[in-house]
Enzyme design. Structure first.
Site, PDB file in Angstrom:
ATOM      1  N   LYS A  19       0.829  -1.210   0.000  1.00  0.00           N
ATOM      2  CA  LYS A  19       0.000   0.000   0.000  1.00  0.00           C
ATOM      3  C   LYS A  19       0.865   1.262   0.000  1.00  0.00           C
ATOM      4  O   LYS A  19       0.611   2.203  -0.731  1.00  0.00           O
ATOM      5  CB  LYS A  19      -0.865  -0.049   1.258  1.00  0.00           C
ATOM      6  CG  LYS A  19      -1.728   1.156   1.496  1.00  0.00           C
ATOM      7  CD  LYS A  19      -2.686   0.930   2.650  1.00  0.00           C
ATOM      8  CE  LYS A  19      -1.921   0.937   3.979  1.00  0.00           C
ATOM      9  NZ  LYS A  19      -2.818   0.745   5.143  1.00  0.00           N
ATOM     10  N   ARG A  46      -3.853 -12.912   1.543  1.00  0.00           N
ATOM     11  CA  ARG A  46      -4.795 -13.781   2.255  1.00  0.00           C
ATOM     12  C   ARG A  46      -6.127 -13.102   2.580  1.00  0.00           C
ATOM     13  O   ARG A  46      -7.129 -13.765   2.757  1.00  0.00           O
ATOM     14  CB  ARG A  46      -4.150 -14.288   3.558  1.00  0.00           C
ATOM     15  CG  ARG A  46      -3.086 -15.325   3.273  1.00  0.00           C
ATOM     16  CD  ARG A  46      -2.461 -15.839   4.526  1.00  0.00           C
ATOM     17  NE  ARG A  46      -1.642 -14.822   5.159  1.00  0.00           N
ATOM     18  CZ  ARG A  46      -0.590 -15.076   5.937  1.00  0.00           C
ATOM     19  NH1 ARG A  46      -0.242 -16.320   6.185  1.00  0.00           N
ATOM     20  NH2 ARG A  46       0.108 -14.110   6.473  1.00  0.00           N
ATOM     21  N   HIS A 180      16.047  -0.976  -0.687  1.00  0.00           N
ATOM     22  CA  HIS A 180      15.509   0.195  -1.394  1.00  0.00           C
ATOM     23  C   HIS A 180      16.430   1.420  -1.304  1.00  0.00           C
ATOM     24  O   HIS A 180      16.294   2.345  -2.084  1.00  0.00           O
ATOM     25  CB  HIS A 180      14.078   0.501  -0.970  1.00  0.00           C
ATOM     26  CG  HIS A 180      13.921   1.199   0.343  1.00  0.00           C
ATOM     27  ND1 HIS A 180      14.067   0.557   1.536  1.00  0.00           N
ATOM     28  CD2 HIS A 180      13.635   2.487   0.650  1.00  0.00           C
ATOM     29  CE1 HIS A 180      13.872   1.424   2.516  1.00  0.00           C
ATOM     30  NE2 HIS A 180      13.604   2.600   2.017  1.00  0.00           N
ATOM     31  N   ASP A 237      17.426  -4.197  10.958  1.00  0.00           N
ATOM     32  CA  ASP A 237      16.410  -3.454  10.217  1.00  0.00           C
ATOM     33  C   ASP A 237      17.030  -2.435   9.258  1.00  0.00           C
ATOM     34  O   ASP A 237      16.534  -2.242   8.153  1.00  0.00           O
ATOM     35  CB  ASP A 237      15.498  -2.732  11.226  1.00  0.00           C
ATOM     36  CG  ASP A 237      14.248  -2.153  10.576  1.00  0.00           C
ATOM     37  OD1 ASP A 237      13.643  -2.856   9.752  1.00  0.00           O
ATOM     38  OD2 ASP A 237      13.890  -0.999  10.882  1.00  0.00           O
ATOM     39  N   HIS A 242      20.828  -1.248   4.677  1.00  0.00           N
ATOM     40  CA  HIS A 242      20.888   0.086   4.056  1.00  0.00           C
ATOM     41  C   HIS A 242      22.242   0.783   4.283  1.00  0.00           C
ATOM     42  O   HIS A 242      22.867   1.265   3.345  1.00  0.00           O
ATOM     43  CB  HIS A 242      19.771   0.977   4.598  1.00  0.00           C
ATOM     44  CG  HIS A 242      18.387   0.407   4.453  1.00  0.00           C
ATOM     45  ND1 HIS A 242      18.038  -0.429   3.412  1.00  0.00           N
ATOM     46  CD2 HIS A 242      17.267   0.542   5.199  1.00  0.00           C
ATOM     47  CE1 HIS A 242      16.765  -0.774   3.537  1.00  0.00           C
ATOM     48  NE2 HIS A 242      16.274  -0.208   4.617  1.00  0.00           N
ATOM     49  N   LYS A 333      25.573   4.814  12.092  1.00  0.00           N
ATOM     50  CA  LYS A 333      24.750   5.216  13.225  1.00  0.00           C
ATOM     51  C   LYS A 333      23.297   5.258  12.783  1.00  0.00           C
ATOM     52  O   LYS A 333      22.982   5.847  11.743  1.00  0.00           O
ATOM     53  CB  LYS A 333      25.208   6.620  13.651  1.00  0.00           C
ATOM     54  CG  LYS A 333      24.787   7.025  15.036  1.00  0.00           C
ATOM     55  CD  LYS A 333      25.553   8.257  15.501  1.00  0.00           C
ATOM     56  CE  LYS A 333      25.161   9.498  14.755  1.00  0.00           C
ATOM     57  NZ  LYS A 333      25.684  10.761  15.254  1.00  0.00           N
TER      58      LYS A 333
HETATM   59  C1  BG6 Z   1      12.998   0.027   6.128  1.00  0.00           C
HETATM   60  C2  BG6 Z   1      13.005  -0.272   7.598  1.00  0.00           C
HETATM   61  O1  BG6 Z   1      13.795  -0.897   5.443  1.00  0.00           O
HETATM   62  O2  BG6 Z   1      13.487   1.326   5.904  1.00  0.00           O
HETATM   63  C3  BG6 Z   1      12.199   0.755   8.352  1.00  0.00           C
HETATM   64  O3  BG6 Z   1      12.460  -1.560   7.809  1.00  0.00           O
HETATM   65  C4  BG6 Z   1      12.655   2.147   8.010  1.00  0.00           C
HETATM   66  O4  BG6 Z   1      12.266   0.549   9.740  1.00  0.00           O
HETATM   67  C5  BG6 Z   1      12.706   2.338   6.504  1.00  0.00           C
HETATM   68  O5  BG6 Z   1      11.742   3.065   8.568  1.00  0.00           O
HETATM   69  C6  BG6 Z   1      13.295   3.676   6.120  1.00  0.00           C
HETATM   70  O6  BG6 Z   1      13.126   3.900   4.749  1.00  0.00           O
HETATM   71  P1  BG6 Z   1      13.018   5.371   4.186  1.00  0.00           P
HETATM   72  O7  BG6 Z   1      12.983   5.187   2.714  1.00  0.00           O
HETATM   73  O8  BG6 Z   1      11.749   5.955   4.732  1.00  0.00           O
HETATM   74  O9  BG6 Z   1      14.216   6.088   4.670  1.00  0.00           O
END
Ligand code: BG6
Length: 482
Positions: A19, A46, A180, A237, A242, A333
């Site tokens: 979404k 589901r 992403h 996470d 990232h 960090k």
């Molecule tokens: C996600 C994490 O991968 O990235 C989240 O699971 C986090 O916890 C998010 O909030 C941050 O993404 P962005 O694009 O909003 O910086």
């Protein structure tokens, strides 16, 4: 590039990610003419929903500021259908397959029928879904591609197990592991800033750089996601994926070419030079109730287990054992419920040797990933006037000023387009994933098994009180306002 009919199948279509990210990105691509003509999108999940309820749900996060865009949205929704079923039932996948065949038949011009599967799903169902799709919905008349969202496992062993289960079903070439952050404009810009400018190339090393900070801050806590988050913690996470991905591009050697394999070869090579993170190089934090009492602490969230020691803030310093970087701290960090929302890379240069201008602080190159994308360089200049006083100023490339006519694409738009093009450059390769887990698995096990207690910080502050001291320990000199 894909030729033929393309169907995009979104698994987990009734969920949050679909979404908030997947469907808005698909709509963005559609509006700008980037989806191949005749592309249809089928959601699968589901939850039992009829077509209009489903449309209502996925439209919630789409911005439609003008009538034109509103009309485009109604056109787009005509291409979006929904099928509901379980993740472990062959007959449900067969129902999905029928729905795909039905939309494929709408195009009788092309023989090739390509299918892109987007798994916007929790990791617990990755394997049954990957199996169910392969067995029942895999196209025999075209190209198949599978997009997988993180988390890819919990540690090195579980990630390898997941990989082993998926590999016989989906080849590496068909698999696109999304991180992403690799789709964000300023992360993509890193390769260009580094390798298309002679002046950075010359100073990009331990002789000139004192330390590198890669920071991710969020203002919100884990509201509504506490249950999920508690299993993983901030290192899994955000940091292991990232921030480490960003680090690998900041630190890698120049790739032989821009091909996906050449770029990823260099990223893996530099990751393999990083020994596992040590506990003494780590600072963990967990947020408590905000100082004004308005925002609840992490442990006050009902979905969080009582007494959880899960970190919502972490700082880890990584070292790269190679000729270019030995001895340079890379400080990662990240934290939730902090005072601001920001992601940035800050390269701090060494002091000027034998400086005759006593108070001139260190140069810094800052690449602000979000919000308000920018590349700026902190430098010392003469304060205008009759004295030889100095001032810290900035060479400033703020995108919305310099490129005000351009729209910066959403990371997911850019990545889905890469999948359509078959470009793997901005996706995580299996050996890259392995190297990333090797760096963090020992510390994660230590944190989990020894239940290391994180330092408290109030919701909406800058993190644990010792965060500044931590930065100083690694040689970071805060000389000016950030
Ligand atoms: C996600 C994490 O991968 O990235 C989240 O699971 C986090 O916890 C998010 O909030 C941050 O993404 P962005 O694009 O909003 O910086």
């Amino acid at each position: 590039k894909l030729s033929g009919t393309t169907t995009i199948i979104v698994l987990g279509a009734s969920g949050d990610l679909a979404k908030k990210k997947t469907y808005p990105a698909l709509f963005g691509l559609y509006r700008n003419g980037f989806l191949p003509e005749g592309t249809n999108i089928i959601g699968y999940a589901r939850t039992s929903l009829d077509r209009s309820k489903f449309h209502e749900r996925i439209s919630g996060y789409m911005k439609t500021p003008t009538d034109e865009i509103k009309n485009q949205l109604s056109e787009f929704l005509k291409h979006c259908t929904y099928v509901f079923g379980q993740y472990d039932k062959n007959e449900d996948y067969q129902k999905l397959n029928k729905a795909v065949e039905e939309v494929e038949r709408l195009d009788n011009k092309h023989k090739e029928k390509n299918r892109i599967f987007y798994m916007a799903l929790p990791p617990s169902v990755f394997i049954p879904v990957a199996k169910g799709l392969k067995k029942n919905v895999y196209s025999t008349k075209g190209i198949n591609r599978l997009i997988v969202e993180k988390p890819f496992g919990m540690d090195l062993d579980s990630s390898r197990e997941l990989g082993k289960a998926l590999a016989p079903l989906w080849s590496e070439d068909e698999t696109y592991r999304i991180d992403h952050y690799l789709g964000k404009e300023m992360v993509k810009n890193l390769l260009i800033v580094r390798f298309a400018n002679v002046f950075f190339g010359a100073v990009w090393n331990r002789q000139s750089i004192a330390n590198v900070q890669i920071t991710f801050k969020e203002k919100i806590g884990t509201e509504g996601r506490g249950g999920y988050f508690d299993e993983f913690g901030i290192i899994r996470d955000v940091m292991q994926n990232h921030l480490l991905q960003i680090l690998s591009i900041v630190a890698m050697e120049r790739p032989v070419s821009l091909s996906a394999e050449d770029v990823r070869d260099e990223k893996v090579r530099v990751l393999r030079c990083i020994p596992p993170v040590k506990l003494e190089d780590t600072l963990l934090g967990q947020y408590t109730r905000s100082e004004d009492g308005d925002k609840p602490g992490y442990l006050e969230d009902n979905t969080v287990p009582k007494g959880s020691t899960c970190p919502t803030f972490a700082a880890c310093t990584l070292w790269i054992n190679n000729e270019r970087w030995e001895g340079v701290p890379f400080i990662l960090k990240c934290g939730k419920a902090l005072s601001e929302q920001k992601a940035e890379i800050r390269v701090q240069f060494q002091d000027v040797p034998g400086n005759v201008f006593k108070d001139s602080p260190r140069n810094e190159l800052v690449i602000r990933v979000q919000p308000n994308e920018a590349v700026y360089m902190k430098m010392t200049s003469k304060l205008p006037g009759l004295s030889m006083d100095t001032v810290i100023s900035e060479l400033d490339l703020t995108y919305n000023r310099r490129f005000s006519d351009f729209k910066i694409p959403d990371a997911y738009e850019s990545l889905i387009l890469d999948v359509l093009k078959g470009d793997h450059s901005n996706f995580v390769r299996n050996d890259e994933l392995d190297a990333a887990w090797k760096i963090f698995t020992p510390i994660l096990h230590k944190i989990d098994h020894e239940k290391i207690v994180p330092k408290p910080y109030a919701y909406g502050t800058r993190g644990p009180a010792s965060a500044d001291e931590y930065m100083t320990k690694y040689g970071f000199k805060r000389s000016t306002q950030e």
